[in-house]
Design a protein around this motif. Structure first.
Motif, short mmCIF file in Angstrom:
data_model
loop_
_atom_site.label_atom_id
_atom_site.label_comp_id
_atom_site.label_asym_id
_atom_site.label_seq_id
_atom_site.Cartn_x
_atom_site.Cartn_y
_atom_site.Cartn_z
N ASP A 1 31.25 39.99 31.36
CA ASP A 1 31.53 39.85 29.93
C ASP A 1 32.87 39.15 29.71
O ASP A 1 32.98 38.27 28.84
CB ASP A 1 31.53 41.21 29.23
CG ASP A 1 30.16 41.85 29.17
OD1 ASP A 1 29.15 41.14 29.40
OD2 ASP A 1 30.08 43.08 28.91
N LEU A 2 33.88 39.53 30.49
CA LEU A 2 35.18 38.89 30.37
C LEU A 2 35.10 37.42 30.79
O LEU A 2 35.73 36.55 30.16
CB LEU A 2 36.22 39.63 31.22
CG LEU A 2 36.61 41.02 30.71
CD1 LEU A 2 37.44 41.75 31.75
CD2 LEU A 2 37.35 40.92 29.39
N MET A 3 34.34 37.14 31.84
CA MET A 3 34.17 35.75 32.29
C MET A 3 33.54 34.91 31.18
O MET A 3 33.95 33.77 30.94
CB MET A 3 33.30 35.71 33.55
CG MET A 3 33.02 34.30 34.04
SD MET A 3 34.45 33.46 34.68
CE MET A 3 34.40 34.00 36.36
N THR A 4 32.56 35.46 30.50
CA THR A 4 31.91 34.75 29.40
C THR A 4 32.92 34.44 28.29
O THR A 4 32.96 33.31 27.76
CB THR A 4 30.74 35.58 28.84
OG1 THR A 4 29.80 35.81 29.89
CG2 THR A 4 30.05 34.87 27.68
N LEU A 5 33.77 35.42 27.97
CA LEU A 5 34.80 35.19 26.93
C LEU A 5 35.80 34.13 27.37
O LEU A 5 36.17 33.25 26.58
CB LEU A 5 35.54 36.50 26.64
CG LEU A 5 34.75 37.59 25.92
CD1 LEU A 5 35.57 38.87 25.84
CD2 LEU A 5 34.36 37.13 24.52
N ALA B 1 34.18 30.65 27.23
CA ALA B 1 34.03 30.18 25.85
C ALA B 1 35.38 29.73 25.29
O ALA B 1 35.48 28.68 24.64
CB ALA B 1 33.42 31.28 24.99
N SER B 2 36.42 30.51 25.53
CA SER B 2 37.75 30.16 25.05
C SER B 2 38.24 28.86 25.70
O SER B 2 38.80 27.99 25.03
CB SER B 2 38.71 31.31 25.37
OG SER B 2 40.02 30.97 25.04
N LYS C 1 39.55 23.24 25.32
CA LYS C 1 39.42 21.93 25.97
C LYS C 1 38.82 20.91 25.00
O LYS C 1 39.31 19.78 24.89
CB LYS C 1 38.55 22.08 27.22
CG LYS C 1 38.43 20.84 28.06
CD LYS C 1 37.78 21.18 29.37
CE LYS C 1 36.51 20.42 29.54
NZ LYS C 1 35.87 20.63 30.83
N LYS C 2 37.82 21.33 24.27
CA LYS C 2 37.17 20.45 23.30
C LYS C 2 38.16 20.03 22.22
O LYS C 2 38.22 18.85 21.84
CB LYS C 2 35.98 21.18 22.69
CG LYS C 2 35.19 20.38 21.70
CD LYS C 2 34.02 21.21 21.18
CE LYS C 2 33.30 20.51 20.08
NZ LYS C 2 32.24 21.34 19.51
#
Length: 103
Positions: free
Chosen positions: A69-73, A76-77, A82-83
């Motif tokens: 779950d932390l990896m997913t957050l 996403a961040s 980066k974008k």
């Protein structure tokens, strides 16, 4: 218990039972009581080790879920930041912000 381990323990216990039955009926023929006892001890040790692994898996499972779950957050961040940086700065400045990839 993993299926492979469970099957092997069951097969070994059945073999031990069969060997004991035949040793009693016909005497020792190729397999001694000592060998059967040693095999039985080893199967018991395997069963105990497997139980310990199961307990550890139960403890580990929620921790792995939390980490995922932390990896997913974090991903996403990272992607959002980066974008945003890529939209504001020319490609030559991206390495200054830790963005090594090119368009």
């Amino acid at each position: 218990m993993s299926k492979t381990t469970e099957i092997q323990i069951e097969k070994s216990r059945n073999l031990i039972e069969g060997l004991r039955r035949h040793v009693k009926e016909m005497g020792e023929r190729g397999v001694s009581n000592n060998e059967i006892n040693e095999m039985e001890k080893t199967v018991a040790m395997l069963s105990e080790a497997n139980d310990e692994v199961d307990r550890l898996r139960e403890e580990l499972s929620p921790k792995v879920k939390k980490m995922n779950d932390l990896m997913t957050l974090v991903k996403a961040s990272y992607a959002e930041s980066k974008k945003t940086l890529k939209g504001y700065y020319p490609q030559e400045r991206w390495p200054d912000y830790g963005i090594p990839d090119k368009r």
